[in-house]
Write a protein that holds these residues in place. Structure first.
Motif, PDB file in Angstrom:
ATOM      1  N   UNK A  15      49.949  36.740  38.738  1.00  0.00           N
ATOM      2  CA  UNK A  15      49.229  36.430  37.497  1.00  0.00           C
ATOM      3  C   UNK A  15      48.909  37.689  36.717  1.00  0.00           C
ATOM      4  N   UNK A  16      48.359  38.692  37.405  1.00  0.00           N
ATOM      5  CA  UNK A  16      47.983  39.943  36.729  1.00  0.00           C
ATOM      6  C   UNK A  16      49.221  40.645  36.177  1.00  0.00           C
ATOM      7  N   UNK A  17      50.281  40.731  36.988  1.00  0.00           N
ATOM      8  CA  UNK A  17      51.498  41.423  36.538  1.00  0.00           C
ATOM      9  C   UNK A  17      52.151  40.690  35.376  1.00  0.00           C
ATOM     10  N   UNK A  18      52.249  39.368  35.481  1.00  0.00           N
ATOM     11  CA  UNK A  18      52.908  38.607  34.421  1.00  0.00           C
ATOM     12  C   UNK A  18      52.077  38.592  33.143  1.00  0.00           C
ATOM     13  N   UNK A  51      45.473  34.405  28.564  1.00  0.00           N
ATOM     14  CA  UNK A  51      46.524  33.477  28.968  1.00  0.00           C
ATOM     15  C   UNK A  51      46.365  32.991  30.406  1.00  0.00           C
ATOM     16  N   UNK A  52      45.962  33.848  31.376  1.00  0.00           N
ATOM     17  CA  UNK A  52      45.762  33.315  32.738  1.00  0.00           C
ATOM     18  C   UNK A  52      44.727  32.193  32.773  1.00  0.00           C
ATOM     19  N   UNK A  53      43.602  32.381  32.068  1.00  0.00           N
ATOM     20  CA  UNK A  53      42.581  31.347  32.047  1.00  0.00           C
ATOM     21  C   UNK A  53      43.121  30.042  31.442  1.00  0.00           C
ATOM     22  N   UNK A 213      37.026  35.483  38.593  1.00  0.00           N
ATOM     23  CA  UNK A 213      37.227  36.919  38.801  1.00  0.00           C
ATOM     24  C   UNK A 213      38.719  37.255  38.783  1.00  0.00           C
ATOM     25  N   UNK A 214      39.518  36.423  39.442  1.00  0.00           N
ATOM     26  CA  UNK A 214      40.962  36.689  39.473  1.00  0.00           C
ATOM     27  C   UNK A 214      41.596  36.676  38.104  1.00  0.00           C
ATOM     28  N   UNK A 215      41.222  35.686  37.269  1.00  0.00           N
ATOM     29  CA  UNK A 215      41.824  35.606  35.937  1.00  0.00           C
ATOM     30  C   UNK A 215      41.208  36.614  34.970  1.00  0.00           C
TER      31      UNK A 215
END
Length: 317
Positions: A15-18, A51-53, A213-215
């Protein structure tokens, strides 16, 4: 439980990389289309780091985990102000110099208050989602007005942050980043919901903590990198813009796809914390002379976030 944990960790990493690839592709495409650096920073980059969220909320809403989607939106805003800005200000104090940013922070407060009105009846339906989407359209219009009226503003840091990419390569990373975002979001939501079921924790709490936290990691990475380079307005503007997108876009997703009824705790605890931190940010960033967020105030934001996590823990043990 091993496979959900692996899925959660793999989902976060991809997710972070993309998200980074998506932002680079989107910003490069926008620059090739003739958008100004300031406008790209306020819209494309802020949307990209949100975008992740958005993808996590879509996946959660379509798999019956609407509470996770709402928790993700509110939890990400809490994490962005308390965790991301707190850590960033501890690394490098954040003076507020940009005229555009001084207009954008009050806009975030208005959007946050609107979210309170939408959530007041503890039901998030299609009408609520439409109201939030219309507010997003209004924000995008105001962003262009702010940028147009800011000619002569001394801040041009954003230009250094916009990648120089050929149009074909920019479009490739835009599409590839979006596809990987969708896949990793699905993996993350599956892992998070399985862990929640195994531990007996609600989807809402998982969304407010682990998933939020992850997103928020893209915002943390972008803000810290900008602060280390001395681009303090980008660091602060990235968080403010992302929080606007989180409320107006991310929170609208479950209302559009699968309307849900919320628990009262969402309003007083989670939305209340979001509003309180937004008010604190507005006061720290705009009503000091000179406007800034110092290291002490960064520590204050971080302490507030730790207090919120402690409250969540005490209420779920």
């Amino acid at each position: 439980m091993l496979y959900p944990i692996i899925a959660l960790l793999a989902g976060f990493i991809i997710l972070v990389w993309s998200a980074d690839r998506f932002v680079i592709g989107a910003a490069g495409t926008a620059k090739n289309a003739g958008m100004s650096p300031m406008l790209i920073g306020l819209t494309v980059v802020s949307f990209g780091t949100s975008a992740p969220e958005i993808l996590v909320s879509v996946m959660a809403a379509t798999t019956g985990a609407g509470d996770l989607a709402v928790g993700n939106a509110l939890g990400s805003n809490i994490a962005n102000i308390g965790l991301v800005l707190g850590i960033t200000a501890l690394i490098a104090p954040l003076p507020v110099r940009s005229k555009v940013l001084k207009q954008e922070i009050p806009l975030l407060l208005v959007i946050t208050l609107l979210a309170g009105g939408v959530l007041y009846d503890l039901y998030l339906g299609q009408l609520d989602a439409i109201i939030l989407c219309l507010s997003l359209a209004g924000c995008l219009y105001l962003f262009t007005r702010f940028q147009r009226n800011s000619e002569g503003d001394e801040i041009h840091e954003e230009e250094d942050e916009i990648p120089e990419l050929p149009l074909g390569r920019a479009i490739f990373w835009l599409i590839a980043g979006l596809i990987l975002l969708a896949a990793s979001s699905r993996l993350l939501v599956w892992g998070a919901t399985e862990i929640a079921l195994s531990l007996g924790v609600s989807d809402l709490v998982i969304g407010l903590t682990i998933v939020a936290i992850g997103t928020s990691l893209p915002e943390l990475a972008a803000s810290v990198a900008s602060a280390l380079k001395g681009h303090t307005d980008i660091a602060l503007g990235n968080v403010v813009g992302s929080n606007i997108f989180n409320i107006a876009a991310v929170m609208a997703v479950p209302g559009l796809l699968a309307p849900i009824t919320l628990e009262p705790v969402v309003l007083w605890r989670d939305y209340g914390t979001t509003l309180g931190l937004t008010l604190l940010l507005t006061a720290l960033a705009l009503y000091q002379r000179p406007p800034k967020i110092s290291r002490f105030e960064g520590g204050l934001l971080l302490a507030a976030y730790a207090g919120y996590l402690a409250l969540l823990y005490n209420m779920n043990t």
